[in-house]
Design a protein around this motif. Structure first.
Motif, PDB file in Angstrom:
ATOM      1  N   GLU A  58     -10.146  18.858 -49.965  1.00  0.00           N
ATOM      2  CA  GLU A  58     -10.243  19.009 -51.406  1.00  0.00           C
ATOM      3  C   GLU A  58     -11.470  18.261 -51.930  1.00  0.00           C
ATOM      4  O   GLU A  58     -11.876  17.237 -51.370  1.00  0.00           O
ATOM      5  N   PRO A  59     -12.086  18.761 -53.015  1.00  0.00           N
ATOM      6  CA  PRO A  59     -13.155  17.977 -53.652  1.00  0.00           C
ATOM      7  C   PRO A  59     -12.621  16.608 -54.063  1.00  0.00           C
ATOM      8  O   PRO A  59     -11.438  16.444 -54.351  1.00  0.00           O
ATOM      9  N   VAL A  60     -13.504  15.634 -54.089  1.00  0.00           N
ATOM     10  CA  VAL A  60     -13.117  14.269 -54.442  1.00  0.00           C
ATOM     11  C   VAL A  60     -13.336  14.067 -55.938  1.00  0.00           C
ATOM     12  O   VAL A  60     -14.378  14.445 -56.481  1.00  0.00           O
ATOM     13  N   THR A  61     -12.354  13.484 -56.596  1.00  0.00           N
ATOM     14  CA  THR A  61     -12.482  13.185 -58.017  1.00  0.00           C
ATOM     15  C   THR A  61     -12.795  11.706 -58.189  1.00  0.00           C
ATOM     16  O   THR A  61     -12.017  10.845 -57.768  1.00  0.00           O
ATOM     17  N   ALA A  62     -13.924  11.417 -58.802  1.00  0.00           N
ATOM     18  CA  ALA A  62     -14.307  10.036 -59.083  1.00  0.00           C
ATOM     19  C   ALA A  62     -13.589   9.552 -60.334  1.00  0.00           C
ATOM     20  O   ALA A  62     -12.881  10.312 -61.011  1.00  0.00           O
ATOM     21  N   ARG A  63     -13.777   8.289 -60.656  1.00  0.00           N
ATOM     22  CA  ARG A  63     -13.206   7.741 -61.877  1.00  0.00           C
ATOM     23  C   ARG A  63     -13.747   8.530 -63.070  1.00  0.00           C
ATOM     24  O   ARG A  63     -14.948   8.770 -63.176  1.00  0.00           O
ATOM     25  N   PRO A  64     -12.898   8.966 -64.023  1.00  0.00           N
ATOM     26  CA  PRO A  64     -13.372   9.734 -65.173  1.00  0.00           C
ATOM     27  C   PRO A  64     -14.474   8.990 -65.934  1.00  0.00           C
ATOM     28  O   PRO A  64     -14.325   7.821 -66.281  1.00  0.00           O
ATOM     29  N   GLY A  65     -15.584   9.680 -66.139  1.00  0.00           N
ATOM     30  CA  GLY A  65     -16.703   9.090 -66.849  1.00  0.00           C
ATOM     31  C   GLY A  65     -17.674   8.332 -65.973  1.00  0.00           C
ATOM     32  O   GLY A  65     -18.676   7.810 -66.476  1.00  0.00           O
ATOM     33  N   ALA A  66     -17.426   8.273 -64.670  1.00  0.00           N
ATOM     34  CA  ALA A  66     -18.295   7.495 -63.774  1.00  0.00           C
ATOM     35  C   ALA A  66     -19.645   8.174 -63.560  1.00  0.00           C
ATOM     36  O   ALA A  66     -20.679   7.533 -63.503  1.00  0.00           O
ATOM     37  N   GLY A  67     -19.637   9.497 -63.405  1.00  0.00           N
ATOM     38  CA  GLY A  67     -20.881  10.228 -63.214  1.00  0.00           C
ATOM     39  C   GLY A  67     -21.496  10.080 -61.842  1.00  0.00           C
ATOM     40  O   GLY A  67     -22.595   9.537 -61.707  1.00  0.00           O
TER      41      GLY A  67
END
Length: 286
Positions: A123-132
């Motif tokens: 699965e794609p990796v989700t970073a911390r929201p807003g991290a960019g």
């Protein structure tokens, strides 16, 4: 537009071979796989990544595949749409990793024999929201990689599964000194060829952060922050033997060289006047 050039081995002069559409606006990163048969491009404004076959003489073929990203992030100014910022083949040359600043995701593709960018079982990796997430760098011997996150001035460590290409979060570290409270956008990340240190550039603090790698866990520990002697170090580059680091000060109009000592720290060597430098690379002679 993206172009292919021939490099003269003696003079270093460039001869343009051909060009192809980048298949999206704002091309910002290009890479070539380990076999030298395929090239990849990330289009920041166009929200696409594309793959191209390379001829024996280095010329670019027509795009074999173009993938459009979808989604957004919580920052209304910087994340209203996808912004793929890099596309990097992994160490085994089986997977391509795409940090997308706009969606806070790291997309993972598996190029096939025609260089088409196929989905993987990971699965794609989700970073911390807003991290960019912006750029990614791989450890030379261990299953670790490091992603610099522009909007929050952080660098995240991941453990990588060589079989599936999947990433699992290990740790997240600020790229800045604890006492700094000014504006900053982190930009580039590289792992030293020894695997002992990670380097990250800071635009605003105008420094290169030096981090030690824990070989047992992949975690990072801050070692130092070296001023780049110029404004906005957009890009940094490591010599193949790990002896030198270059910092490109985009708004300081300079490329600054540093020697790397036995503890991974940077020692200023020289500065070269270069108008608006945004990227540097080392070429190894054949």
């Amino acid at each position: 537009m993206r172009s292919a050039y021939r490099i003269d081995a003696e003079s270093g002069r460039l001869t343009r071979l051909n060009g192809r559409s980048s298949e999206g606006d704002g091309p910002c990163h290009v890479s070539v796989d380990a076999t030298g048969r395929y090239a990849f491009v990330a289009n920041y404004q166009g929200a696409t990544v594309a793959a191209y076959p390379l001829a024996d003489d280095g010329r670019l073929g027509e795009a074999a595949d173009v993938v459009a990203h979808e989604g957004s992030g919580p920052d209304p100014e910087r994340q209203a749409a996808p912004h793929p910022h890099a596309i990097a083949p992994g160490p085994e040359n089986r997977f391509c990793y795409v940090p997308d600043l706009g969606t806070d995701r790291i997309e993972i593709y598996r190029p096939d024999e025609s260089s088409a960018l196929r989905p993987t079982e990971a699965e794609p990796v989700t970073a911390r929201p807003g991290a960019g997430p912006r750029h990614i760098a791989f450890h030379p011997t261990e299953p670790y990689c490091y992603v610099v996150e522009e909007l929050e001035s952080t660098v995240s460590a991941y453990k990588r599964d060589p079989r599936t290409g999947g990433l699992v979060s290990i740790d997240r570290t600020s790229t800045l000194p604890a006492a700094f409270d000014g504006d900053n956008e982190s930009a580039d990340v590289h792992v030293h060829p020894s695997g002992r240190w990670v380097y990250v550039s800071n635009r605003g603090h105008d420094s290169v952060g030096v981090f030690a790698v824990d070989a047992a866990t992949g975690r990072l520990e801050s070692v130092d922050h070296e001023p780049t002697r110029g404004e906005t170090p957009r890009d940094i580059a490591l010599a193949p033997d790990g002896s030198v680091l270059l910092a490109c000060n985009q708004h300081g109009d300079s490329v600054v060289s540093f020697a790397i000592d036995g503890a991974g720290r940077l020692e200023f060597v020289a500065a070269l006047d270069v108008p608006k430098p945004v990227c540097a690379t080392f070429l190894e002679s054949a």
